[in-house]
Design an enzyme around this catalytic site. Structure first.
Site, PDB file in Angstrom:
ATOM      1  CG  HIS A 118      -2.103   0.901   1.108  1.00 21.24           C
ATOM      2  ND1 HIS A 118      -2.107   2.200   1.551  1.00 21.24           N
ATOM      3  CD2 HIS A 118      -3.326   0.679   0.578  1.00 21.24           C
ATOM      4  CE1 HIS A 118      -3.297   2.750   1.330  1.00 21.24           C
ATOM      5  NE2 HIS A 118      -4.052   1.837   0.744  1.00 21.24           N
ATOM      6  CD  GLU A 173      -8.191  -0.563  15.269  1.00 23.50           C
ATOM      7  OE1 GLU A 173      -7.872  -1.091  16.362  1.00 23.50           O
ATOM      8  OE2 GLU A 173      -9.371  -0.522  14.852  1.00 23.50           O
ATOM      9  CB  ILE A 213      -0.179   6.084   1.306  1.00 24.90           C
ATOM     10  CG1 ILE A 213       0.523   7.004   0.306  1.00 24.90           C
ATOM     11  CG2 ILE A 213      -1.275   6.837   2.055  1.00 24.90           C
ATOM     12  CD1 ILE A 213      -0.371   7.497  -0.800  1.00 24.90           C
ATOM     13  N   GLY A 256      -6.109   4.518   5.235  1.00 24.46           N
ATOM     14  CA  GLY A 256      -7.018   5.339   6.027  1.00 24.46           C
ATOM     15  C   GLY A 256      -7.712   4.565   7.128  1.00 24.46           C
ATOM     16  CB  VAL A 257      -9.274   1.198   7.241  1.00 22.46           C
ATOM     17  CG1 VAL A 257      -8.123   0.291   6.849  1.00 22.46           C
ATOM     18  CG2 VAL A 257     -10.240   0.501   8.163  1.00 22.46           C
TER      19      VAL A 257
END
Length: 158
Positions: free
Chosen positions: A59, A73, A65, A68-69
């Site tokens: 990723h 979290e 990067i 986002g998840v």
């Protein structure tokens, strides 16, 4: 008791204290340090984002990067520490579970080599359900924000 005494800031807390409040362990522990907790109000925590994170392998190759998840979290884990410390649940075995995530917005990418600052505030606090708002930033630039709800519950029986 006056508000200043009752809500006196605590911190910093090292990763051992974070691990005492959360059940998460590597590779899912996303809070490395707590700068400050104001019980019943807010927390400021830090996630040191390094190239060693497993998710950077895919990723994205050539442009790593933080997903986002995982930023959300990390905010939720900071909220978990805030809830555990504010409600006196350390060593109780209680767990803090996500119930809802609302209004998540991602503003700037989070890359390896940065310190991700996690600022979370209580919006509503009850014995078993808490609502929070959180903001993640790098060098003062907003990376992500979200509101979320969590439930405090007993761990599942074995």
């Amino acid at each position: 008791m006056n508000e200043t005494t009752e809500n006196a800031a605590i911190g910093p807390l090292d990763v051992r204290r974070v691990m005492a409040a959360l059940p998460h362990r590597y590779p899912m522990l996303l809070v490395d340090r707590v700068e400050q907790i104001i019980p019943d109000r807010s927390i400021t925590a830090i996630k040191a984002v390094t190239m060693n994170e497993g998710f950077f392998q895919g990723h994205f190759p050539g442009r790593p990067i933080m997903p986002g998840v995982l930023i959300v979290e990390a905010l939720a884990q900071a909220a978990g520490v805030l809830a555990v410390e504010s409600l006196g649940l350390a060593d109780s075995g209680k767990l803090v579970y996500f119930m809802a995530i609302e209004g998540a917005k991602f503003r700037n990418p989070v890359e390896p080599g940065c310190l991700l600052r996690l600022d979370v505030e209580f919006v509503q606090k009850r014995a078993t359900v808490c609502k929070f708002t959180g903001r993640a930033s790098v060098d003062g630039k907003l990376a992500a924000e979200a509101s979320f709800t969590a439930m405090i519950a007993d761990p599942p029986s074995a």
